[in-house]
Design a protein around this motif. Sequence first.
Motif, PDB file in Angstrom:
ATOM      1  N   ALA A   1       0.878  -1.183   0.000  1.00 35.15           N
ATOM      2  CA  ALA A   1       0.000   0.000   0.000  1.00 35.15           C
ATOM      3  C   ALA A   1       0.905   1.218   0.000  1.00 35.15           C
ATOM      4  CB  ALA A   1      -0.909   0.014   1.233  1.00 35.15           C
TER       5      ALA A   1
ATOM      6  N   GLN B   1      -2.971   6.579   3.404  1.00 35.21           N
ATOM      7  CA  GLN B   1      -4.290   6.015   3.092  1.00 35.21           C
ATOM      8  C   GLN B   1      -5.384   6.948   3.590  1.00 35.21           C
ATOM      9  OE1 GLN B   1      -4.774   2.083   4.866  1.00 35.21           O
ATOM     10  NE2 GLN B   1      -2.577   1.763   4.692  1.00 35.21           N
TER      11      GLN B   1
ATOM     12  N   PRO C   1      -7.717   5.092  -1.030  1.00 32.44           N
ATOM     13  CA  PRO C   1      -7.921   3.870  -0.244  1.00 32.44           C
ATOM     14  C   PRO C   1      -6.681   2.976  -0.214  1.00 32.44           C
ATOM     15  CG  PRO C   1      -9.704   4.171  -1.833  1.00 32.44           C
ATOM     16  CD  PRO C   1      -8.696   5.239  -2.105  1.00 32.44           C
TER      17      PRO C   1
ATOM     18  N   HIS D   1      -2.195  -2.521  -8.798  1.00 30.02           N
ATOM     19  CA  HIS D   1      -3.276  -3.440  -9.173  1.00 30.02           C
ATOM     20  C   HIS D   1      -3.641  -3.350 -10.643  1.00 30.02           C
ATOM     21  CE1 HIS D   1      -3.938  -4.140  -4.861  1.00 30.02           C
ATOM     22  NE2 HIS D   1      -3.713  -2.856  -4.733  1.00 30.02           N
TER      23      HIS D   1
ATOM     24  N   ASN E   1      -8.020  -1.551   8.388  1.00 28.65           N
ATOM     25  CA  ASN E   1      -7.641  -0.497   7.439  1.00 28.65           C
ATOM     26  C   ASN E   1      -8.050  -0.856   6.016  1.00 28.65           C
ATOM     27  OD1 ASN E   1      -6.490   0.551   9.701  1.00 28.65           O
ATOM     28  ND2 ASN E   1      -4.377   0.548   8.954  1.00 28.65           N
ATOM     29  N   MET E   2      -8.089  -2.155   5.715  1.00 28.76           N
ATOM     30  CA  MET E   2      -8.604  -2.569   4.407  1.00 28.76           C
ATOM     31  C   MET E   2     -10.111  -2.361   4.344  1.00 28.76           C
ATOM     32  SD  MET E   2      -8.357  -6.211   2.443  1.00 28.76           S
ATOM     33  CE  MET E   2      -9.492  -6.589   1.099  1.00 28.76           C
TER      34      MET E   2
ATOM     35  N   GLY F   1      -9.488   4.466  14.698  1.00 27.01           N
ATOM     36  CA  GLY F   1      -9.886   4.664  16.089  1.00 27.01           C
ATOM     37  C   GLY F   1     -11.286   4.116  16.339  1.00 27.01           C
TER      38      GLY F   1
ATOM     39  N   LEU G   1     -10.354  -7.715  11.597  1.00 23.70           N
ATOM     40  CA  LEU G   1      -9.554  -7.520  12.809  1.00 23.70           C
ATOM     41  C   LEU G   1      -9.566  -6.050  13.203  1.00 23.70           C
ATOM     42  CD1 LEU G   1      -6.530  -9.730  11.831  1.00 23.70           C
ATOM     43  CD2 LEU G   1      -7.822  -9.974  13.972  1.00 23.70           C
ATOM     44  N   THR G   2      -9.862  -5.798  14.463  1.00 22.45           N
ATOM     45  CA  THR G   2      -9.844  -4.421  14.958  1.00 22.45           C
ATOM     46  C   THR G   2      -9.705  -4.439  16.472  1.00 22.45           C
ATOM     47  OG1 THR G   2     -11.082  -2.342  15.123  1.00 22.45           O
ATOM     48  CG2 THR G   2     -12.385  -4.362  15.006  1.00 22.45           C
TER      49      THR G   2
ATOM     50  N   ILE H   1      -5.470 -12.461  16.040  1.00 19.42           N
ATOM     51  CA  ILE H   1      -5.433 -13.209  14.778  1.00 19.42           C
ATOM     52  C   ILE H   1      -5.823 -14.668  14.952  1.00 19.42           C
ATOM     53  CG2 ILE H   1      -3.770 -11.664  13.662  1.00 19.42           C
ATOM     54  CD1 ILE H   1      -1.606 -13.830  14.130  1.00 19.42           C
TER      55      ILE H   1
ATOM     56  N   VAL I   1      -1.731  -5.036   4.479  1.00 17.06           N
ATOM     57  CA  VAL I   1      -0.350  -5.464   4.668  1.00 17.06           C
ATOM     58  C   VAL I   1      -0.097  -5.946   6.100  1.00 17.06           C
ATOM     59  CG1 VAL I   1       2.051  -4.774   4.446  1.00 17.06           C
ATOM     60  CG2 VAL I   1       0.328  -3.790   2.911  1.00 17.06           C
ATOM     61  N   ALA I   2      -0.538  -5.165   7.086  1.00 19.24           N
ATOM     62  CA  ALA I   2      -0.264  -5.519   8.488  1.00 19.24           C
ATOM     63  C   ALA I   2      -0.869  -6.874   8.830  1.00 19.24           C
ATOM     64  CB  ALA I   2      -0.815  -4.441   9.415  1.00 19.24           C
TER      65      ALA I   2
ATOM     66  N   ASP J   1       1.132 -10.208  10.004  1.00 21.37           N
ATOM     67  CA  ASP J   1       0.888 -10.876  11.292  1.00 21.37           C
ATOM     68  C   ASP J   1       0.709 -12.384  11.108  1.00 21.37           C
ATOM     69  OD1 ASP J   1       1.089  -8.561  12.695  1.00 21.37           O
ATOM     70  OD2 ASP J   1      -1.058  -8.317  13.079  1.00 21.37           O
TER      71      ASP J   1
HETATM   72  N1  LIG Z   1      -1.618  -4.896  -2.114  1.00 25.10           N
HETATM   73  C1  LIG Z   1      -2.783  -5.535  -2.055  1.00 25.10           C
HETATM   74  O1  LIG Z   1      -3.065  -6.470  -2.827  1.00 25.10           O
HETATM   75  C2  LIG Z   1      -3.759  -5.106  -1.003  1.00 25.10           C
HETATM   76  C3  LIG Z   1      -4.789  -5.963  -0.609  1.00 25.10           C
HETATM   77  C4  LIG Z   1      -5.667  -5.538   0.363  1.00 25.10           C
HETATM   78  C5  LIG Z   1      -5.526  -4.279   0.929  1.00 25.10           C
HETATM   79  N2  LIG Z   1      -4.520  -3.482   0.528  1.00 25.10           N
HETATM   80  C6  LIG Z   1      -4.313  -2.156   1.104  1.00 25.10           C
HETATM   81  O2  LIG Z   1      -3.626  -2.273   2.336  1.00 25.10           O
HETATM   82  C7  LIG Z   1      -3.935  -1.120   3.122  1.00 25.10           C
HETATM   83  C8  LIG Z   1      -4.338  -1.563   4.514  1.00 25.10           C
HETATM   84  O3  LIG Z   1      -3.245  -2.261   5.087  1.00 25.10           O
HETATM   85  P1  LIG Z   1      -2.660  -1.869   6.508  1.00 25.10           P
HETATM   86  O4  LIG Z   1      -1.368  -2.599   6.649  1.00 25.10           O
HETATM   87  O5  LIG Z   1      -2.642  -0.394   6.647  1.00 25.10           O
HETATM   88  O6  LIG Z   1      -3.756  -2.371   7.532  1.00 25.10           O
HETATM   89  P2  LIG Z   1      -4.704  -3.660   7.696  1.00 25.10           P
HETATM   90  O7  LIG Z   1      -3.902  -4.887   7.799  1.00 25.10           O
HETATM   91  O8  LIG Z   1      -5.815  -3.608   6.726  1.00 25.10           O
HETATM   92  O9  LIG Z   1      -5.357  -3.285   9.119  1.00 25.10           O
HETATM   93  C9  LIG Z   1      -4.527  -3.059  10.233  1.00 25.10           C
HETATM   94  C10 LIG Z   1      -5.430  -2.674  11.371  1.00 25.10           C
HETATM   95  O10 LIG Z   1      -6.298  -3.754  11.701  1.00 25.10           O
HETATM   96  C11 LIG Z   1      -6.430  -3.858  13.117  1.00 25.10           C
HETATM   97  N3  LIG Z   1      -5.741  -5.090  13.530  1.00 25.10           N
HETATM   98  C12 LIG Z   1      -4.806  -5.776  12.858  1.00 25.10           C
HETATM   99  N4  LIG Z   1      -4.399  -6.847  13.571  1.00 25.10           N
HETATM  100  C13 LIG Z   1      -5.109  -6.820  14.711  1.00 25.10           C
HETATM  101  C14 LIG Z   1      -5.137  -7.646  15.855  1.00 25.10           C
HETATM  102  N5  LIG Z   1      -4.367  -8.725  15.973  1.00 25.10           N
HETATM  103  N6  LIG Z   1      -5.983  -7.331  16.852  1.00 25.10           N
HETATM  104  C15 LIG Z   1      -6.777  -6.250  16.750  1.00 25.10           C
HETATM  105  N7  LIG Z   1      -6.782  -5.415  15.668  1.00 25.10           N
HETATM  106  C16 LIG Z   1      -5.958  -5.701  14.692  1.00 25.10           C
HETATM  107  C17 LIG Z   1      -5.758  -2.635  13.697  1.00 25.10           C
HETATM  108  O11 LIG Z   1      -6.719  -1.578  13.649  1.00 25.10           O
HETATM  109  P3  LIG Z   1      -7.326  -0.792  14.922  1.00 25.10           P
HETATM  110  O12 LIG Z   1      -6.390  -0.956  16.075  1.00 25.10           O
HETATM  111  O13 LIG Z   1      -7.426   0.616  14.438  1.00 25.10           O
HETATM  112  O14 LIG Z   1      -8.675  -1.384  15.147  1.00 25.10           O
HETATM  113  C18 LIG Z   1      -4.675  -2.367  12.661  1.00 25.10           C
HETATM  114  O15 LIG Z   1      -4.218  -1.047  12.688  1.00 25.10           O
HETATM  115  C19 LIG Z   1      -5.061  -0.386   2.404  1.00 25.10           C
HETATM  116  O16 LIG Z   1      -4.496   0.695   1.690  1.00 25.10           O
HETATM  117  C20 LIG Z   1      -5.588  -1.428   1.462  1.00 25.10           C
HETATM  118  O17 LIG Z   1      -6.202  -0.858   0.333  1.00 25.10           O
HETATM  119  C21 LIG Z   1      -3.616  -3.878  -0.414  1.00 25.10           C
END
Ligand SMILES: NC(=O)c1ccc[n+]([C@@H]2O[C@H](COP(=O)([O-])OP(=O)(O)OC[C@H]3O[C@@H](n4cnc5c(N)ncnc54)[C@H](OP(=O)(O)O)[C@@H]3O)[C@@H](O)[C@H]2O)c1
Length: 215
Positions: free
Chosen positions: A18, A22, A27, A36, A78-79, A85, A109-110, A132, A154-155, A159
């Motif tokens: 990403a 964001q 997005p 993509h 975040n996806m 928050g 997951l949140t 997770i 990504v996150a 994980d």
């Molecule tokens: N490259 C691709 O093919 C692809 C595919 C899908 C998405 N994306 C993009 O990836 C980006 C999002 O990725 P990201 O790395 O920023 O975040 P993410 O993995 O979508 O979400 C991370 C958030 O999820 C919550 N979370 C994650 N693990 C958790 C756990 N164990 N327990 C509780 N909450 C948990 C937390 O949010 P809170 O603490 O705020 O609740 C954390 O900040 C977007 O831009 C999306 O469009 C890319």
Amino acid sequence: MSKLRVHSFSISLDGYGAGPDQGLDNPLGVGGETLHEWVFPTRTFQQMYGNDSGTTGINDDFAVRGFANIGAWIMGRNMFGPVRGSWPDDDWKGWWGDNPPYHCPVFVLTNHPRASIVMDGGTTFHFVTDGIHAALKRAMEAADGRDIRIGGGVATVRDYLRARLIDEMHLAISPVLLGGGEHLFAGIDAAQLGYRCTEHVPMTDVTHVVLTKQG
Ligand SMILES: NC(=O)c1ccc[n+]([C@@H]2O[C@H](COP(=O)([O-])OP(=O)(O)OC[C@H]3O[C@@H](n4cnc5c(N)ncnc54)[C@H](OP(=O)(O)O)[C@@H]3O)[C@@H](O)[C@H]2O)c1
């Protein structure tokens, strides 16, 4: 036994899944949509949004694989959307409109609890606040013998990768440099975790790579 799979996860040449900053207007983060471009024209992607046309061939074959035998999805918050928050209200229901392209339970997951949302077409978003492993357990129960797909972001992939829970991961490496954003492999030794490249297919607009957990 259900498998945990990642498909069509696009990364840049420098490893970002990403772009930075964001938000509602970006997005995928700034520049993230360039990751993509290989999938947008495919028949699978076009059909997700109600269009009959679209390309077939190797790129589409990889996209199709991502939907075969999937009984539940897991994604990070975040996806799911740009809200960060505590949820201010129940208005945000994902990027995908009333009928999201999942058609099965999706576990988000949140750290911020929220009631489940039933959407059209069989998709229900459930919000999981206990980590997770709990999300995977619930997804496995819901999938009832079928596989579970991690959508992202990504996150979340990182994980599950670090925990060695992903069985198979298809990456689509796009010929772009993002320079910043969310890095997929930073600080992760996938080889040491037991992953090996089991497929690599170079195309003109993307290189497909499949990593499979050994043993
Ligand atoms: N490259 C691709 O093919 C692809 C595919 C899908 C998405 N994306 C993009 O990836 C980006 C999002 O990725 P990201 O790395 O920023 O975040 P993410 O993995 O979508 O979400 C991370 C958030 O999820 C919550 N979370 C994650 N693990 C958790 C756990 N164990 N327990 C509780 N909450 C948990 C937390 O949010 P809170 O603490 O705020 O609740 C954390 O900040 C977007 O831009 C999306 O469009 C890319």
